[in-house]
Design an enzyme around this catalytic site. Structure first.
Site, short mmCIF file in Angstrom:
data_model
loop_
_atom_site.label_atom_id
_atom_site.label_comp_id
_atom_site.label_asym_id
_atom_site.label_seq_id
_atom_site.Cartn_x
_atom_site.Cartn_y
_atom_site.Cartn_z
N PRO A 44 0.85 -1.20 0.00
CA PRO A 44 0.00 0.00 0.00
C PRO A 44 0.88 1.26 0.00
O PRO A 44 1.48 1.60 1.01
CB PRO A 44 -0.80 -0.13 1.30
CG PRO A 44 -0.05 -1.09 2.15
CD PRO A 44 0.84 -1.92 1.28
N ASP A 65 5.73 2.51 2.33
CA ASP A 65 4.82 1.39 2.60
C ASP A 65 4.04 1.74 3.87
O ASP A 65 4.62 1.81 4.96
CB ASP A 65 5.67 0.12 2.80
CG ASP A 65 4.83 -1.13 3.05
OD1 ASP A 65 3.67 -0.99 3.46
OD2 ASP A 65 5.37 -2.23 2.84
N HIS A 66 2.76 1.97 3.72
CA HIS A 66 1.99 2.47 4.85
C HIS A 66 1.84 1.43 5.95
O HIS A 66 1.49 1.75 7.09
CB HIS A 66 0.62 2.96 4.38
CG HIS A 66 0.04 4.04 5.24
ND1 HIS A 66 0.50 4.31 6.52
CD2 HIS A 66 -0.94 4.95 5.01
CE1 HIS A 66 -0.18 5.31 7.04
NE2 HIS A 66 -1.07 5.73 6.15
N ARG A 67 2.14 0.18 5.64
CA ARG A 67 2.10 -0.84 6.69
C ARG A 67 3.29 -0.68 7.62
O ARG A 67 3.25 -1.06 8.79
CB ARG A 67 2.14 -2.25 6.08
CG ARG A 67 0.96 -2.57 5.18
CD ARG A 67 1.23 -3.83 4.39
NE ARG A 67 2.52 -3.77 3.69
CZ ARG A 67 3.08 -4.77 3.05
NH1 ARG A 67 2.48 -5.95 3.02
NH2 ARG A 67 4.23 -4.63 2.42
#
Ligand code: CAO
Length: 541
Positions: free
Chosen positions: A337, A513-515
């Site tokens: 994401p 990476d938004h995670r």
């Protein structure tokens, strides 16, 4: 050299050759299938009775043959050494060249043997699973120096030479141009003087591998494999009970690939499944529209278009590097994401200092672009925000924080995009980084990077600054979790508190990476990076 003949055929008087499993020049292990023959009742693989090199095949697909007919000429391990170049025989005592030494002999003190045969193998390839032989630099009989290139290999990212681990004479070159190989594949046999020096394990000659005892695990695997049906025996059925025509090698490959043969269409006579059929089946499955393979949530395919309906077209091959790059980018885009954070750095002071370096003897004429300063500032920001240079652990339960700062730079080459990695950027000066950028990008374009120079990055920088644009969203290069896109520096009026001033403004875009990183952390990282770039003296603090 030995002649391999059609074995006893039982009731069948004559059989048809339906598949050639090898070609002249191929190296085979004992029991590797050479050809497949078929009677009206069953198919049968004719195996190699010994390990060796196939020198000739005496049959073609469709030929009919009988028991005792010669199907191939095999140069076995012993005969290969017998036929070593005459000069080698002249110069070495017969005992030393009549057969290959065992590992123990090869590693024994020099006094015990005057020559040793080294098997040179493909070294560890790093990320490249498979490489292709693009150049043969020596031939059988040639004398080679230590480290002299034997052949050149090319992955989708780089070209590398396999060097001679010792000086000696090439007894045999075991690969041909175009061969696709992996780690450990046999490249050449080298006759070297004396006992083998303790070279890396990969280059030491093992005792004829095909004769090595099979470890218990391997033995149990082979016991599970379907035995080759004897001529006259019924063709074995698979799964649904229907008759499936396929030899043991094809069945073994199917098991390795997890393919049920019942779903594969055979193109051989009577629907026999060949290795090519199996590979084509797997390819179709992989490239099948996702909607067919994965059900409702899958990505709808883009329908094919017949471009010729609209005008003349030309087809251009897509390079291996471009294809590999496309697969990597797609995988990253689908798995991660992405969020992109944009900012601008005021690099007026940096630019004035950088330009002053052109005439500064201290710079020694080195070409210094904004990229070297950007790398240095990124290293500073990564030190302050180490999660941005981290990676997810494969166990899914940990995050890897790295005590090193290696940064990749995207380099545009005619073959496609490539990302060489600069190591320990935090420990290098701007001049050293500038030299390294030039060297890596030149060698990337010449496809001359070593595998080690293409891995280990914590973060990547993609600079389109020399080309143009006001910003773009770069795609993360996994297992990294962030990448910085650099656009073209421009003069812009900036408010100083008292008025507008023309300043050098550098647009930056951080995809993350938004995670792994939350928005606030990405924002802080970018603010810190811009702060460092605005006054590079801060990098010395
Ligand atoms: N703004 C304005 N000018 C810039 C600039 C920027 N952000 N960055 C570089 N320049 C200038 C340089 O200063 C140099 O000019 P001078 O010689 O007058 O100083 C000129 O542009 C050419 O620079 P360069 O491209 O030779 O060198 P570099 O260090 O900036 O970049 C490299 C090296 C290898 C990164 C670059 O050649 C390259 O391949 N870029 C493309 C990367 C790419 O394709 N990214 C997209 C991937 S998709 O995410």
């Amino acid at each position: 050299m030995i002649s391999v003949t059609v074995p006893e055929l039982g009731d069948a008087s004559d059989v048809e050759v339906i598949e050639l499993c090898v070609k002249p020049g191929d190296r085979v292990a004992v029991d590797d299938p050479l050809i497949v023959i078929e009677s009206d009742k069953a198919s049968l693989e004719v195996p190699a009775p010994q390990a060796g090199v196939v020198r000739a095949l005496s049959v073609a697909i469709g030929d009919r043959c009988q028991e005792g007919d010669v199907i191939a000429e095999l140069e076995t391990e012993d005969t290969a050494v017998d036929e070593a170049p005459a000069a080698a025989v002249d110069e070495a005592p017969a005992a030393a060249v009549q057969r290959e030494p065992t590992t123990a002999e090869a590693l024994a003190p020099a006094a015990s043997a005057s020559t040793t045969v080294l098997e040179v193998t493909v070294p560890e390839l790093g990320d490249a699973a498979e490489v292709v032989v693009v150049d043969l630099m020596v031939a059988a009989g040639d004398t080679v120096e230590l480290d002299q290139g034997l052949l050149a290999l090319e992955s989708d990212k780089a070209t590398m030479e396999v060097p001679a681990p010792q000086a000696g004479r090439v007894l045999e070159l075991c690969l041909a141009i175009g061969d696709a190989v992996t780690d450990g594949a046999l490249v050449a046999r080298l006759e070297v003087a004396g006992a083998a020096s303790p070279a890396p394990a990969a280059t030491e000659a093992p005792a004829a591998p095909a004769q090595a005892p099979i470890p218990a695990a391997a033995a149990s695997v082979s016991a599970e494999e379907a035995p080759a049906p004897a001529a006259g025996a019924p063709v074995s059925a698979e799964g649904d009970g229907g008759a499936i025509y396929a030899g043991p090698a094809v069945r073994r490959l199917a098991r390795e690939l997890g393919v049920t043969l019942a779903g594969v269409t055979g193109s051989g006579s009577r629907g026999r499944i060949t290795k090519e059929d199996l590979k084509a089946h797997v390819k179709t499955q992989i490239t099948a529209p996702a909607s067919q393979a994965a059900g409702g949530g899958a990505i709808p395919p883009i329908p094919p278009v017949d471009f010729e309906r609209f005008g003349p077209v030309r087809l251009e091959p897509i390079s291996r590097m471009m294809r590999a790059g496309a697969a990597n980018l797609h995988r990253s885009w689908l798995n991660i994401p992405h969020v992109t954070q944009h900012d601008e750095a005021d690099i007026t002071a940096l630019e004035s200092f950088r330009k002053s370096l052109k005439d500064d003897p201290a710079a020694g004429g080195i070409k210094v672009t904004p990229l070297a300063f950007i790398l240095k500032a990124v290293a500073g920001a990564l030190k302050a925000y180490p999660r941005v240079g981290g990676s997810f652990h494969a166990d899914g339960e940990h995050y890897v924080l790295k005590d090193f700062i290696h940064i990749g730079i995207a380099v545009d080459t005619p073959e496609g995009l490539i990302v060489p990695v600069l190591r320990d950027v935090d420990q290098k000066g701007v001049l050293a980084l500038s030299e390294e950028i030039v060297s890596l990008s030149e060698r990337a374009r010449a496809r001359n990077l070593k595998p080690d120079e293409l891995r280990g990055g914590c973060f990547s920088v993609s600079s389109l600054g020399a080309i143009g644009g006001t910003g773009f969203t770069p795609i993360i290069n996994p297992p990294e979790v962030a990448i910085l896109g650099v656009a073209k520096l421009r003069k812009a009026p900036l408010w100083t508190g008292e008025g507008f001033e023309p300043r050098d403004v550098l647009p930056l875009s951080l995809s993350y990476d938004h995670r792994a990183i939350n928005g606030a952390e990405a924002g802080r990282f970018m603010t810190h990076l811009c702060h460092l770039l605005a006054d590079v003296r801060r990098l010395m603090l």
